[in-house]
Design a protein around this motif. Structure first.
Motif: not given
Length: 245
Positions: A174-175, A208-210, A213-218
């Motif tokens: 989730h995060d 999965q792409q989400g 994408d979330r990881l790169k934003r972090s």
């Protein structure tokens, strides 16, 4: 073996081969503080406690390193309700779902913490919850590491490959962020904090792409926030190459 224990308004599950004599109090920081078993802590939404457990009935076994976490709400609602959740059934509680998912990850031999125990404490229509899991020893999260030094390309590729392994088993995190990816002193990669994670077998692969994408934003968030953070686009491309293999 996973056992259950109900005491007053507390419901618990625990792995009996990890704890010889389990009690509800083991899911509270006060219990371990009284035993001088707290070895450290970390701050997030609340305090995460690091515990060293010695089984007196099995003195030949090495001490176990655990993590005790209380469930807190995030966002604006967390400032009002803090740590209470609406009870809609035991299997739907945050603690039961994460405990079950961690057990599933362990059976798949995925690099994640091992579940030890959880507690759900009922308060009328609501509940509070706590989770005990194994601690990844001699490890730091990516934010702590990248604040001090750069990683080799092979490590970035390994991070991507590990994320791919989870996705191949339909494990949704989730995060997924830089704080939830750990690397130990042997350069092994682990993923932690599966609160609200799940097995997604009936979904499209957009999630999965989400995750990616979330990881790169972090990473970009930490890059903009910290005075020194060893991350750039080349590092990200190495992670993606490991994910794609």
């Amino acid at each position: 073996m996973i056992n259950e224990l109900t005491h007053q308004n507390n419901y618990c599950r625990y792995v009996s081969d990890k704890i010889s004599h389990f009690s509800v109090e083991m899911l509270s920081a006060e219990y371990w503080q009284a035993k001088h078993a707290i070895t450290g802590s970390a701050q997030g939404r609340g305090t995460t406690w690091f515990i060293q457990y010695h089984d007196d009935d099995k003195p030949e076994n090495p001490d176990q390193q655990w993590v005790l976490r209380h469930y807190y709400r995030g966002g604006l609602i967390g400032k009002i309700i803090n740590d209470s959740y609406l009870f809609t059934g035991m299997e739907q509680t945050r603690a039961a779902k994460e405990f079950t998912l961690l057990h599933h990850l362990h059976t798949l031999d995925l690099p994640a913490p091992m579940p030890i125990a959880f507690r759900v404490k009922r308060r009328g229509l609501f509940y509070q919850a706590d989770l005990l899991s194994s601690r990844i020893e001699n490890a730091q999260d990516l934010v702590a590491i990248l604040s001090e030094k750069a990683l080799d390309d092979t490590v970035w590729q390994r991070i991507g490959a590990i994320i791919k392994r989870f996705h191949q088993h339909n494990i949704y995190h989730h995060d997924l962020n830089a704080h939830n990816i750990l690397i130990n002193d042997k350069q092994q990669v682990f993923i932690i904090d599966f609160d609200q994670g799940e097995v997604r077998t009936n979904h499209s692969n957009k999630w999965q792409q989400g995750n990616i994408d979330r990881l790169k934003r972090s990473f970009l968030k930490e890059l903009n926030k910290l005075p020194k953070f060893h991350f750039n686009e080349e590092h990200w491309q190495q992670l993606l190459s490991g994910y794609s293999e």
